[in-house]
Design an enzyme around this catalytic site. Structure first.
Site, short mmCIF file in Angstrom:
data_model
loop_
_atom_site.label_atom_id
_atom_site.label_comp_id
_atom_site.label_asym_id
_atom_site.label_seq_id
_atom_site.Cartn_x
_atom_site.Cartn_y
_atom_site.Cartn_z
NE ARG A 1 -8.47 11.86 6.84
CZ ARG A 1 -8.30 11.39 5.61
NH1 ARG A 1 -8.01 12.22 4.62
NH2 ARG A 1 -8.42 10.11 5.36
CG HIS B 1 -1.62 8.81 4.76
ND1 HIS B 1 -1.97 9.71 3.79
CD2 HIS B 1 -2.22 7.64 4.39
CE1 HIS B 1 -2.73 9.12 2.88
NE2 HIS B 1 -2.89 7.86 3.22
NE ARG C 1 -4.98 9.24 6.37
CZ ARG C 1 -4.11 8.57 7.13
NH1 ARG C 1 -3.35 9.24 7.98
NH2 ARG C 1 -4.00 7.26 7.06
CG ASP C 2 -7.25 12.59 1.33
OD1 ASP C 2 -6.42 11.69 1.44
OD2 ASP C 2 -8.44 12.47 1.70
NE ARG D 1 -8.44 2.84 6.92
CZ ARG D 1 -7.76 3.38 5.92
NH1 ARG D 1 -8.38 3.87 4.89
NH2 ARG D 1 -6.45 3.42 5.96
CE LYS E 1 -3.59 1.20 4.37
NZ LYS E 1 -4.03 2.34 3.54
CB SER F 1 -7.10 2.35 -0.16
OG SER F 1 -5.81 2.51 0.33
CG HIS G 1 -2.90 8.46 -1.50
ND1 HIS G 1 -4.17 7.94 -1.65
CD2 HIS G 1 -2.50 8.08 -0.26
CE1 HIS G 1 -4.50 7.26 -0.56
NE2 HIS G 1 -3.51 7.33 0.29
NE ARG H 1 -11.58 5.42 1.19
CZ ARG H 1 -10.27 5.30 1.10
NH1 ARG H 1 -9.63 5.88 0.08
NH2 ARG H 1 -9.58 4.65 1.99
CG ASP I 1 -1.53 4.62 2.50
OD1 ASP I 1 -1.45 5.56 1.69
OD2 ASP I 1 -2.48 4.50 3.30
CG ASP J 1 -2.22 0.73 0.98
OD1 ASP J 1 -2.16 1.91 0.60
OD2 ASP J 1 -3.30 0.13 1.17
CG ASP K 1 -12.40 3.70 4.00
OD1 ASP K 1 -12.94 4.78 3.66
OD2 ASP K 1 -11.17 3.52 3.95
NE ARG K 2 -9.56 6.97 6.77
CZ ARG K 2 -8.81 6.48 7.76
NH1 ARG K 2 -9.31 6.38 8.99
NH2 ARG K 2 -7.57 6.07 7.54
CG ASP L 1 -3.26 0.82 -2.58
OD1 ASP L 1 -2.05 1.04 -2.41
OD2 ASP L 1 -4.11 1.04 -1.69
CG HIS L 2 -2.71 4.69 -3.46
ND1 HIS L 2 -1.89 5.22 -2.50
CD2 HIS L 2 -3.64 3.95 -2.81
CE1 HIS L 2 -2.33 4.84 -1.31
NE2 HIS L 2 -3.39 4.06 -1.47
#
Ligand SMILES: O=C(O)[C@@H](CO)OP(=O)(O)O
Ligand SMILES: [Mn+2]
Ligand SMILES: [Mn+2]
Length: 546
Positions: free
Chosen positions: A199, A425, A163-164, A206, A353, A72, A493, A278, A421, A21, A280-281, A462-463
């Site tokens: 966040r 981060h 984070r993003d 998640r 993950k 992800s 990312h 999205r 990953d 990851d 997951d979270r 994955d990225h």
């Protein structure tokens, strides 16, 4: 059912997909934790194995544009389905542009409820333009529409990102947003930021890694119990001053007050939109709002609200019940085909993950296709800032994966190593180098076992993330310098491709890439190695058999 491959009978041992990851590829070495790390195994693989690089961002994984980094969700969706679907980010943008979001039943119910009761519409979500979990433009469009639809009062609960998007950029979003709200307030519409926090500190946990985060979020958004401030700007400035070096994702929670009273608690008959697309979270907070009986924490007060998610976050469990935009209908996945064919599958990772190799891999479904053929293993993650434990659970995952493979039960396996990953981060360069070295060490242990079983490993990611640890200047492409001449840490990312290494000591095939292959090519590659043709709707595989 899958058709037999015309020439290749299939490998004898397991076909193991190893997802590193956040380990992308960049030719630049400065600020590249992968290039800086001591990785004898990866180096040897790249020198001796057939390999290529796969697209893992932008349109190649269903994002709206090639300016969008990978993540992800879209990465594992592509890996696990062999196809590229228009993803949540694209679908929501289109539904807003065409107006279909506002014509849907969910939006109309949200509005009708608040109108009927003269109550408040609350928005909760990730407050940035990262486009991984959310986009601030979606939020703004909905607030404008809520006003046009006749609502009186809107409250926004902002989860600060970092984070993003750049790690201390929260005020770049809050400032213009306050101006935007002030403009809307001119003729009596009452729209304000009501609460917030980082966040990684509240709300967006998640895979049930840390319910305390969600409980803190609940207390902040719903009960109005967190430290009081007059404005979001004051909160952010004060909290930063009190926690030198803190980055936005970790900022403590805050509540905005007027005359000592919280301005945005959530009450019976309010409407609530969780504006992340999205899942997951977003699942845990959605459950806290929707479930009558709820065990994970004491909600103290459970307001009866009309609740909607931006998307449905879990198609199997139906979470949430009401959603504004239909998620991509991901079907015909690798997992489903393997199950139908009677082929065993192992999925393993640590908590952070775990859902990536199960839920995302299977097209955002949490269940199995076949209980007896599939084995899912979750190794519990540490609950610490990961720069303090960059090795995370890689050793334990590797122990268990080796044990599982040696049973001979699993024809296929997929494993995610979170290190590149999760540590990437944090923006901590030194720790990220250790994270990458950890993954290298895991490969060194794992590959000989796969070899002895006469299996094959597909080593990919994955990225990107660890491949760029400094913010790059948009114009020059070189690292941005801070005032002190130190490069500015980057936590998000990247747009870089990822390696795809075909590890097969028997060299049964050669890697071919017409040049534009993306992550979606891995599913077909897997079934080819098992001796089958890929179904027609999948993107073509990466191997040519001799
Ligand atoms: O941590 C997350 O939620 C995202 C970044 O927003 O990372 P990943 O897509 O790798 O899970
Ligand atoms: Mn990832
Ligand atoms: Mn990530």
């Amino acid at each position: 059912m899958l058709k037999k491959h015309p020439t290749f009978p299939g490998v004898k041992g397991p076909v193991v997909t190893i997802i590193m990851d956040g380990i992308g590829y960049s030719p630049k070495t400065f600020g590249n934790a992968i290039a800086q790390a001591y990785t004898p195994t990866l180096d040897r693989l790249l020198a001796t194995c057939q390999h290529t690089f796969l697209k893992a961002h932008g349109k190649a994984v269903g994002m709206p544009s090639d300016e969008d980094m990978g993540n992800s969700e879209v990465g594992h969706n592509a890996l696990g389905s062999g196809q590229v679907y228009n993803q949540g980010a694209s679908l929501v943008a289109e539904a807003i542009a065409s107006g279909t979001l506002f014509q849907g039943a969910a939006w109309r119910e949200i509005i009708a409820n608040a109108r009927e009761h003269g109550s408040t519409l609350h928005f909760i979500g990730l407050f940035s333009d990262g486009n991984v979990h959310s986009h601030i433009d979606h939020l703004k469009a909905m607030i404008v529409r809520a006003k046009a639809d006749g609502l009186q009062r809107v409250r926004v609960h902002i989860l600060l990102d970092g984070r993003d998007v750049p790690e201390t950029s929260a005020l770049d979003y809050v400032g213009p947003f306050e101006t935007f709200l002030a403009e809307l307030r001119k003729d009596g519409f009452d729209a304000r930021i009501a609460s917030g926090g980082g966040r990684m500190s509240i709300t967006m946990d998640r895979y049930e890694a840390d319910w305390d985060m969600v409980e803190r979020g609940w207390r902040t958004h719903v009960l109005g119990e967190a430290r009081h401030f007059e404005s979001a700007t004051q909160a952010i400035e004060t909290l930063r001053a009190e926690h030198p070096g803190i980055i936005d994702q970790n900022l403590p929670p805050f509540v905005i007050v007027q005359d000592g009273e919280s301005i945005g608690r959530i009450f019976d008959k309010d409407s609530v939109i969780f504006f992340n697309f999205r899942g997951d979270r977003a699942i845990e907070m959605s459950r806290a709002f929707e479930e009558e009986e709820f065990a994970p924490f004491d909600r103290v007060r459970h307001p009866g609200v009309t609740y909607a998610g931006m998307l449905q976050y879990d198609g199997d469990l139906g979470i949430p019940r009401r959603y504004l935009v239909s998620p991509p209908a991901i079907r015909d996945t690798l997992g489903e085909y393997l199950a139908a064919e009677g082929i065993t599958q192992l999925a393993i990772s640590e908590t952070q993950k775990y859902g990536h190799v199960t839920y995302f891999w299977n097209g955002n479904r949490s269940g199995k296709f076949n209980e007896t053929l599939e084995t899912y293993v979750e190794i519990p993650s540490d609950k610490v800032p990961f720069e303090q434990r960059p090795w995370m659970k890689s050793a334990e995952i590797t122990d268990e994966l080796i044990r599982q493979l040696k049973t001979g039960k699993h024809r296929t396996a997929r494993v995610n190593y979170a290190n590149g990953d999760m540590v990437g981060h944090t923006g901590n360069y030194q720790a990220t180098i250790i994270a990458v070295e950890t993954v290298d060490l895991a490969l060194a242990r794992l590959l000989p076992v796969i070899d002895a079983l006469e299996g094959v490993a597909l080593i990919t990611a994955d990225h990107g993330n660890a491949d760029e640890m400094y913010e790059l200047d948009k114009k020059t492409g070189e690292p941005q310098q801070s005032v002190h001449g130190i490069p500015k840490a980057k936590t998000s990312h990247t747009l870089n491709p990822v390696p795809f290494i075909y590890y097969d000591s028997r060299r049964r095939a050669v890697v071919t890439n017409p040049g534009d292959a993306g992550l979606s090519a891995v599913a077909a590659t897997t079934v080819n190695l098992l001796g089958y043709q890929a179904p027609g709707m999948w993107d073509r595989g990466l191997l040519e058999f001799r």
